[in-house]
Design an enzyme around this catalytic site. Structure first.
Site, short mmCIF file in Angstrom:
data_model
loop_
_atom_site.label_atom_id
_atom_site.label_comp_id
_atom_site.label_asym_id
_atom_site.label_seq_id
_atom_site.Cartn_x
_atom_site.Cartn_y
_atom_site.Cartn_z
N TYR A 29 0.83 -1.21 0.00
CA TYR A 29 0.00 0.00 0.00
C TYR A 29 0.87 1.26 0.00
O TYR A 29 0.56 2.23 -0.68
CB TYR A 29 -0.93 -0.01 1.21
CG TYR A 29 -1.69 1.28 1.39
CD1 TYR A 29 -2.82 1.56 0.62
CD2 TYR A 29 -1.27 2.24 2.30
CE1 TYR A 29 -3.52 2.75 0.76
CE2 TYR A 29 -1.96 3.43 2.46
CZ TYR A 29 -3.07 3.69 1.68
OH TYR A 29 -3.74 4.87 1.82
N GLU A 87 4.24 1.81 15.38
CA GLU A 87 5.04 1.58 14.18
C GLU A 87 4.13 1.37 12.97
O GLU A 87 4.38 1.93 11.90
CB GLU A 87 5.96 0.37 14.37
CG GLU A 87 6.81 0.03 13.18
CD GLU A 87 7.83 1.10 12.81
OE1 GLU A 87 8.27 1.12 11.66
OE2 GLU A 87 8.21 1.92 13.68
N GLY A 101 -9.90 0.73 12.09
CA GLY A 101 -8.73 1.56 12.34
C GLY A 101 -8.88 2.38 13.61
O GLY A 101 -7.98 2.43 14.45
N TYR A 135 -6.07 10.70 11.13
CA TYR A 135 -5.34 11.01 12.36
C TYR A 135 -5.82 12.35 12.94
O TYR A 135 -5.97 12.48 14.16
CB TYR A 135 -3.84 11.05 12.13
CG TYR A 135 -3.27 9.74 11.62
CD1 TYR A 135 -3.81 8.51 12.01
CD2 TYR A 135 -2.20 9.73 10.75
CE1 TYR A 135 -3.29 7.32 11.55
CE2 TYR A 135 -1.67 8.54 10.29
CZ TYR A 135 -2.21 7.34 10.68
OH TYR A 135 -1.69 6.16 10.22
#
Length: 162
Positions: A29, A87, A101, A135
């Site tokens: 991706y 990470e 997510g 985010y």
């Protein structure tokens, strides 16, 4: 943690092939497949050996592996406490849009707080606008005043020999 059809659990040693598959899918991706050198033995040793270097959580949707999160601890000298460094977080394309997510990040936030961490941090590729928007929606703030440096390969070896 369970939310509807979602379960998030610690990865187990027998999940090393699955964790490596997630890593490879994430690299694809991110257009970085050429950079993956990890093997199942590497994953097994660093995540499940006598002294784990990192930790993985797997998201299962209706019993199917849907995504994962991999994290380790860092330390803030200014705050005097450790942090949780994310990470990788990756959700397979077929499972996106179901809140997995966000659930993985919420799971990591609970882990961070339970371990006395002062913060969570991670990096994102600057072209990955969907992730950046996600985010920001979580309330995360870009640390644009910091520049990440990396020393690896021959440069790492040369410095070590100096």
């Amino acid at each position: 943690m369970t939310l509807g059809s979602l379960e998030i659990a610690d990865a187990a040693p027998e999940d090393a092939p699955l964790v490596l598959a997630f890593i490879r899918e994430l690299a694809e991706y991110e257009k970085l497949s050429h950079a993956v050198r990890a093997t199942e033995d590497d994953v097994r040793g660093t995540l499940f050996g006598g002294s784990p270097q990192a930790f993985a959580r797997i998201a299962w949707w209706d019993g199917e592996p849907a995504g994962f999160a991999l994290f380790f601890h860092n330390y803030s000298t200014f705050v005097g406490r450790r942090g949780l460094y994310v990470e990788d977080v990756f959700v397979r394309e077929a499972f996106r849009g179901r809140g997995i997510g966000k659930a993985l990040f919420a799971d990591l936030a609970r882990i961070a707080l339970s371990r006395g961490c002062a913060r969570m941090e991670w990096a994102v590729l600057d072209w990955n606008e969907p992730a950046i928007a996600f985010y920001r929606a979580l309330g995360a703030k870009a640390q644009s005043e910091w520049t990440v440096f990396r020393l690896d390969g021959g440069n790492l070896e040369r410095l070590a020999e100096s």
